[in-house]
Design an enzyme around this catalytic site. Structure first.
Site, PDB file in Angstrom:
ATOM      1  N   HIS A   1       0.835  -1.203   0.000  1.00 33.97           N
ATOM      2  CA  HIS A   1       0.000   0.000   0.000  1.00 33.97           C
ATOM      3  C   HIS A   1       0.873   1.258   0.000  1.00 33.97           C
ATOM      4  O   HIS A   1       0.586   2.229  -0.718  1.00 33.97           O
ATOM      5  CB  HIS A   1      -0.903   0.029   1.233  1.00 33.97           C
TER       6      HIS A   1
ATOM      7  N   LYS B   1     -17.592  -5.848   7.516  1.00 29.41           N
ATOM      8  CA  LYS B   1     -16.291  -6.415   7.863  1.00 29.41           C
ATOM      9  C   LYS B   1     -16.001  -6.218   9.346  1.00 29.41           C
ATOM     10  O   LYS B   1     -16.573  -5.342   9.995  1.00 29.41           O
ATOM     11  CB  LYS B   1     -15.178  -5.759   7.032  1.00 29.41           C
TER      12      LYS B   1
ATOM     13  N   ARG C   1      -1.631  -6.603  -9.172  1.00 28.48           N
ATOM     14  CA  ARG C   1      -0.594  -7.614  -8.970  1.00 28.48           C
ATOM     15  C   ARG C   1      -0.737  -8.802  -9.917  1.00 28.48           C
ATOM     16  O   ARG C   1       0.244  -9.432 -10.268  1.00 28.48           O
ATOM     17  CB  ARG C   1      -0.638  -8.110  -7.517  1.00 28.48           C
TER      18      ARG C   1
ATOM     19  N   SER D   1      -3.054  -7.112   2.965  1.00 32.04           N
ATOM     20  CA  SER D   1      -3.465  -7.176   4.367  1.00 32.04           C
ATOM     21  C   SER D   1      -3.821  -8.609   4.760  1.00 32.04           C
ATOM     22  O   SER D   1      -3.480  -9.069   5.860  1.00 32.04           O
ATOM     23  CB  SER D   1      -4.654  -6.253   4.612  1.00 32.04           C
TER      24      SER D   1
END
Length: 373
Positions: A17, A41, A93, A131
């Site tokens: 990040h 969440k 990614r 994360s």
């Protein structure tokens, strides 16, 4: 470009990040991090805590053109437009990332009239860092040393404090928060001059106790005695030559003064175990859990090379006031003594630690001795 936005839950923020934020800074005058607060969440840290961690991580790198906005019950792309942000930046990614982010980009622009998205590709060493990846590392022996590689300093500290807090509450309950804050604060394991006997050491040792307990199945009472002793065994750590008592004795007395164990007999047992880590008086201490606690304390000697080197550098830093010639001579004597015990099979008297760490410890001690000349 005047402003660019970066969005995410950031629980915790990772070096991946941070790389994307750095890229954003290279193409815009101002970066706004839009921090999602999603009621579906259950993040480790609250939105305000995450905001503070992001700001501290940026301040650590002297990034003064980054601000953080918490997004509540709204679309991030729409909130971005309200803040004058025309573009969000996202790291890609994998091809799967691209397919997902492209769909989100189309929704942001065509459905809700929000900001557009710019895609950047992180370097190979950050390609797998997320994360979720960091969270998955938590728990086994050495997890903290591994995690440290992938998150900025403020995020790492917040993460291990959170983990330690759960360990503390499991042992002492929630009624002793002042002592938890004291032990993890600047006057104990969280101190700036604690280069080895610090929060890392505390996390590593408690993880070692977990592994030992899981594999040997001791009585819960015995495991808890070892945990309590480890929490306090280096609570006091100074280098005063004229100190009236040793660090270990001062730590044992601090434990007894805490009142965390109302049963006087059990409190005395913990103090006895703490005194067992004192090289001056520990040899005379008798307790069934003594060798376990000593094994936990010395387990660092048998870690992989990278972790051991971190430990060795930390010890040198803690004795930074000692000139090289004197330090090298004294450290050599200590290492030769420890290696001699390892060769003799007595470095780890507890069988669990002996099996895990005796041979790696010899390798590490030998390597450091060679480096000292």
């Amino acid at each position: 470009m005047k402003k660019i936005g970066f969005s995410g839950t950031l629980d915790p923020i990772t070096n991946g990040h941070m790389w994307v934020i750095g890229e954003a800074r290279s193409i815009a005058d101002e970066v706004i991090v839009f921090l999602s607060q999603n009621s579906t969440k259950q993040p480790r840290f609250s939105a305000e805590e995450r905001r503070a961690i992001v700001l501290e991580s940026c301040a650590e790198r002297q990034w003064d053109n980054v601000q953080v906005v918490i997004v509540k019950s709204d679309y991030t792309a729409r909130v971005a437009r309200k803040h004058g942000v025309e573009y969000l930046i996202r790291g890609i990614r994998t091809t799967a990332d691209f397919d997902y982010e492209n769909l989100i980009q189309q929704t942001n622009v065509e459905v809700i009239g929000g900001a557009k998205t710019l895609f950047v590709m992180p370097p190979r060493d950050l390609g797998s860092v997320s994360s979720s990846f960091v969270k998955a590392l938590e728990g086994p022996v050495g997890w903290n040393w591994t995690t440290k590689k992938f998150v900025p300093g403020p995020a790492y500290r917040a993460w291990i404090i959170s983990w330690l807090h759960k360990e503390w509450q499991a042992l002492f309950g929630s009624a002793a928060e002042d002592w938890f804050n004291r032990l993890t604060g600047a006057d104990a394991y969280g101190g700036a001059t604690r280069h080895y006997h610090n929060l890392d050491h505390l996390v590593h040792g408690l993880a070692e106790i977990r592994a030992w307990a899981a594999n040997t199945q001791p009585a819960q009472r015995d495991a808890d005695l070892v945990r309590a002793a480890f929490w306090f065994h280096d609570a006091h750590y100074g280098h005063e030559a004229d100190a009236a008592v040793s660090n270990e004795e001062a730590s044992a007395r601090l434990w007894l003064a805490s009142g965390l164990e109302p049963d006087a007999g059990r409190a005395d047992e913990v103090a006895t175990l703490i005194r067992a880590t004192d090289h001056l008086q520990g040899g005379h201490v008798v307790h069934a859990m003594k060798e376990v606690l000593l094994g936990v304390d010395l387990a660092i000697l048998g870690q992989d090379e990278e972790v051991y080197e971190h430990y060795a550098r930390g010890i040198r830093a803690e004795y930074g006031h000692v000139p090289d010639e004197r330090y090298n001579a004294q450290r050599t004597r200590v290492l030769e003594h420890l290696r001699g015990k390892a060769y003799g099979g007595t470095l780890y008297a507890d069988p669990w630690f002996a099996e895990q760490y005796s041979e790696p410890a010899i390798v590490n001690l030998t390597r450091e001795l060679a480096a000292l000349g």
